[in-house]
Scaffold this active site. Structure first.
Site, PDB file in Angstrom:
ATOM      1  N   ASP A  59      -8.357   1.411   3.356  1.00  0.00           N
ATOM      2  CA  ASP A  59      -8.716   2.572   4.167  1.00  0.00           C
ATOM      3  C   ASP A  59     -10.000   3.217   3.631  1.00  0.00           C
ATOM      4  O   ASP A  59     -10.512   4.177   4.213  1.00  0.00           O
ATOM      5  CB  ASP A  59      -7.565   3.572   4.274  1.00  0.00           C
ATOM      6  CG  ASP A  59      -7.146   4.129   2.935  1.00  0.00           C
ATOM      7  OD1 ASP A  59      -7.698   3.711   1.904  1.00  0.00           O
ATOM      8  OD2 ASP A  59      -6.244   5.000   2.920  1.00  0.00           O
ATOM      9  N   SER A  60     -10.547   2.655   2.555  1.00  0.00           N
ATOM     10  CA  SER A  60     -11.907   3.017   2.132  1.00  0.00           C
ATOM     11  C   SER A  60     -12.889   2.740   3.275  1.00  0.00           C
ATOM     12  O   SER A  60     -14.014   3.247   3.261  1.00  0.00           O
ATOM     13  CB  SER A  60     -12.309   2.239   0.874  1.00  0.00           C
ATOM     14  OG  SER A  60     -12.004   0.867   1.002  1.00  0.00           O
ATOM     15  N   ASP A  98      -4.309  -1.838   4.583  1.00  0.00           N
ATOM     16  CA  ASP A  98      -3.881  -0.503   4.155  1.00  0.00           C
ATOM     17  C   ASP A  98      -3.266   0.250   5.318  1.00  0.00           C
ATOM     18  O   ASP A  98      -3.852   0.300   6.408  1.00  0.00           O
ATOM     19  CB  ASP A  98      -5.119   0.293   3.709  1.00  0.00           C
ATOM     20  CG  ASP A  98      -5.095   0.650   2.235  1.00  0.00           C
ATOM     21  OD1 ASP A  98      -4.025   0.560   1.606  1.00  0.00           O
ATOM     22  OD2 ASP A  98      -6.170   1.007   1.715  1.00  0.00           O
ATOM     23  N   LYS A 128      -0.306  -2.292   2.491  1.00  0.00           N
ATOM     24  CA  LYS A 128      -0.324  -1.498   1.251  1.00  0.00           C
ATOM     25  C   LYS A 128      -0.116  -0.036   1.632  1.00  0.00           C
ATOM     26  O   LYS A 128      -0.637   0.413   2.647  1.00  0.00           O
ATOM     27  CB  LYS A 128      -1.658  -1.671   0.526  1.00  0.00           C
ATOM     28  CG  LYS A 128      -1.806  -0.776  -0.713  1.00  0.00           C
ATOM     29  CD  LYS A 128      -2.955  -1.192  -1.603  1.00  0.00           C
ATOM     30  CE  LYS A 128      -4.279  -0.598  -1.235  1.00  0.00           C
ATOM     31  NZ  LYS A 128      -4.320   0.879  -1.220  1.00  0.00           N
ATOM     32  N   GLU A 130       0.272   4.084  -0.300  1.00  0.00           N
ATOM     33  CA  GLU A 130       0.006   4.848  -1.515  1.00  0.00           C
ATOM     34  C   GLU A 130       1.195   5.726  -1.908  1.00  0.00           C
ATOM     35  O   GLU A 130       1.825   6.332  -1.050  1.00  0.00           O
ATOM     36  CB  GLU A 130      -1.225   5.747  -1.313  1.00  0.00           C
ATOM     37  CG  GLU A 130      -2.511   4.972  -1.117  1.00  0.00           C
ATOM     38  CD  GLU A 130      -3.732   5.880  -1.015  1.00  0.00           C
ATOM     39  OE1 GLU A 130      -3.610   7.111  -1.184  1.00  0.00           O
ATOM     40  OE2 GLU A 130      -4.824   5.336  -0.750  1.00  0.00           O
ATOM     41  N   GLU A 198      -4.845   2.790  -9.911  1.00  0.00           N
ATOM     42  CA  GLU A 198      -6.228   3.259  -9.739  1.00  0.00           C
ATOM     43  C   GLU A 198      -6.541   4.420 -10.676  1.00  0.00           C
ATOM     44  O   GLU A 198      -5.804   5.412 -10.744  1.00  0.00           O
ATOM     45  CB  GLU A 198      -6.470   3.686  -8.281  1.00  0.00           C
ATOM     46  CG  GLU A 198      -7.882   4.224  -8.071  1.00  0.00           C
ATOM     47  CD  GLU A 198      -8.320   4.311  -6.613  1.00  0.00           C
ATOM     48  OE1 GLU A 198      -7.606   3.813  -5.721  1.00  0.00           O
ATOM     49  OE2 GLU A 198      -9.412   4.873  -6.378  1.00  0.00           O
TER      50      GLU A 198
HETATM   51  O1  KIV Z   1      -8.885   1.549   0.293  1.00  0.00           O
HETATM   52  C1  KIV Z   1      -9.213   0.853  -0.678  1.00  0.00           C
HETATM   53  O2  KIV Z   1     -10.290   0.263  -0.731  1.00  0.00           O
HETATM   54  C2  KIV Z   1      -8.259   0.760  -1.794  1.00  0.00           C
HETATM   55  C3  KIV Z   1      -8.716   0.075  -3.028  1.00  0.00           C
HETATM   56  C4  KIV Z   1      -9.647   0.938  -3.799  1.00  0.00           C
HETATM   57  C5  KIV Z   1      -7.568  -0.357  -3.866  1.00  0.00           C
HETATM   58  O3  KIV Z   1      -7.176   1.247  -1.688  1.00  0.00           O
END
Ligand code: KIV
Length: 298
Positions: A59-60, A98, A128, A130, A198
C-alpha cells in the site's frame, strides 16, 4: 513503444514458482529471502526477472505511485487494479497484495471478503495486513480459515503510524521489544505464513527471528532476519530525498529519466525525432494516387 505481444519475461524461464513450503524451506536452510514491492506490469516483470522470491504490491503505492502523503489514502479498487497489473508481470515469485487501510478492520467477514477479492480479481497468491493486536489476530485467523495465506506486519505499521506517534522506530525499550516479540509470536500462532518486521532495532529483530518458525522479512530491522524487503521506488532512486534512512538506493533513476525525457524534448524541437527508422512508408504509387485524390476531394 514495442508492438510485440506482452508476455511475462523471467531471466530464468525454468524457475519454479515460489511456494509457501519453499519459503519455509529457505528459512530452515538459512537462505535469505528476497522481497521487493512492485505496482504494475513492468515492475512485476523486472522484479520477477531479477529473481525476487516474493513481490509485494504494497500500500506504499499510495505514496510512491499515487502521490499521497500517507498509505491510508489508497482504496481497495486502486490496489486491485495495481495488483492485477503486477500479476500479469509476475510468473515465478509469490505475489502478495497489501490489504489497504479500512478494508479489513471492521469485522472478520469484511476481511475475508476483501481478501477474496484480491485472490479472485487480482489473482494474488496471498495478502498482507498490518498489526498484531486482538482484532488483527482474529482477521488473520479468519482469512487463513477461508483458505487464503496471510503475511503479517508488525513494528512500524504505516497505516496506524499516527497512533504510534509517527513514523518512528518501534521496540526501543525492553518492554516495547517484549511486546513486539509477543505480537510476532501471536501473528504466527494465528496462522500467518510469514511476517514483516518494520523499523525495529537490529538486535531485537535478531532475537525475535529464531523464535518464529515462519520466515521473518525485515525492513529497517537489521541483517539477521530471514529476508529483506525494499520499496521499489526507494531502491531505484525515483524520488529526490524521499527514502527512509533504512532504504538502500541502488541506482538514481530519477536523473536518468529526466535526462532521457530532456533528450527526447531536444530531439523533437530540433526535428531529429522521428527518424527514418521510426517512420512507416507507403508505396510511391499509392502515395501519388492518394495525393491526387486528396487535392481533388478535400
Ligand atoms: O506497503 C509496503 O510497501 C510495505 C513494505 C514496506 C513492507 O508494507
Amino acid at each position: 513503444m514495442s508492438t510485440t505481444p506482452k508476455t511475462s519475461a523471467s531471466a530464468d524461464p525454468g524457475r519454479l514458482p515460489v511456494t509457501l513450503p519453499r519459503l519455509a524451506e529457505k528459512k530452515r536452510l538459512r537462505e535469505a529471502i528476497v522481497m521487493v514491492t512492485a505496482y504494475d506490469f513492468p515492475g512485476g516483470q523486472v522484479a520477477d526477472a531479477a529473481g525476487a522470491d516474493v513481490v509485494l504490491v504494497g500500500d506504499s503505492a499510495a505514496e510512491v505511485v499515487l502521490g499521497h502523503d500517507s498509505t491510508v489514502a489508497v482504496s481497495v479498487e486502486e490496489m486491485l487494479m495495481l495488483s492485477a497489473a503486477t500479476r500479469r508481470g509476475v510468473r515465478s515469485a509469490l505475489l502478495v497484495a497489501d490489504l489497504p487501510f479500512g478494508s479489513y478492520e471492521v469485522s472478520d467477514e469484511q476481511a475475508i471478503a476483501t481478501a477474496q477479492r484480491f485472490v479472485k480479481e487480482a489473482r494474488a497468491d496471498a495478502v498482507k495486513l498490518e498489526g498484531g493486536g486482538a482484532a488483527q489476530l482474529s482477521r488473520i485467523r479468519a482469512i487463513v480459515g477461508a483458505g487464503i495465506p496471510v503475511m503479517g506486519h508488525v513494528g512500524l505499521t504505516p497505516q496506524t503510524a499516527t497512533a504510534l506517534g509517527g513514523r518512528r522506530a518501534q521496540g526501543r525499550t525492553a518492554g516495547r521489544a517484549l511486546a513486539l516479540a509477543a505480537q510476532a509470536r501471536a501473528v504466527e500462532a494465528a496462522g500467518a505464513f510469514a511476517i514483516v518486521l518494520e523499523a525495529i532495532p537490529a538486535a531485537v529483530a535478531a532475537a525475535i527471528t529464531p523464535l518464529l518458525e515462519i520466515p521473518v522479512i525485515g525492513i529497517g530491522a537489521g541483517p539477521d532476519t530471514d529476508g529483506q524487503v525494499l520499496v521499489l521506488h526507494d531502491m531505484l532512486g525515483i524520488y529526490p530525498g524521499r527514502a527512509p534512512r533504512f532504504a538502500k538506493q541502488y541506482v538514481e533513476l530519477r536523473s536518468q529519466m529526466i535526462a532521457a525525457i530532456g533528450e527526447y524534448a531536444d530531439d523533437v524541437r530540433a526535428r531529429r525525432f522521428p527518424a527514418a527508422e521510426h517512420t512507416f512508408s507507403i508505396d510511391p504509387r499509392e502515395l501519388d494516387e492518394f495525393l491526387a485524390e486528396l487535392v481533388g476531394n478535400v
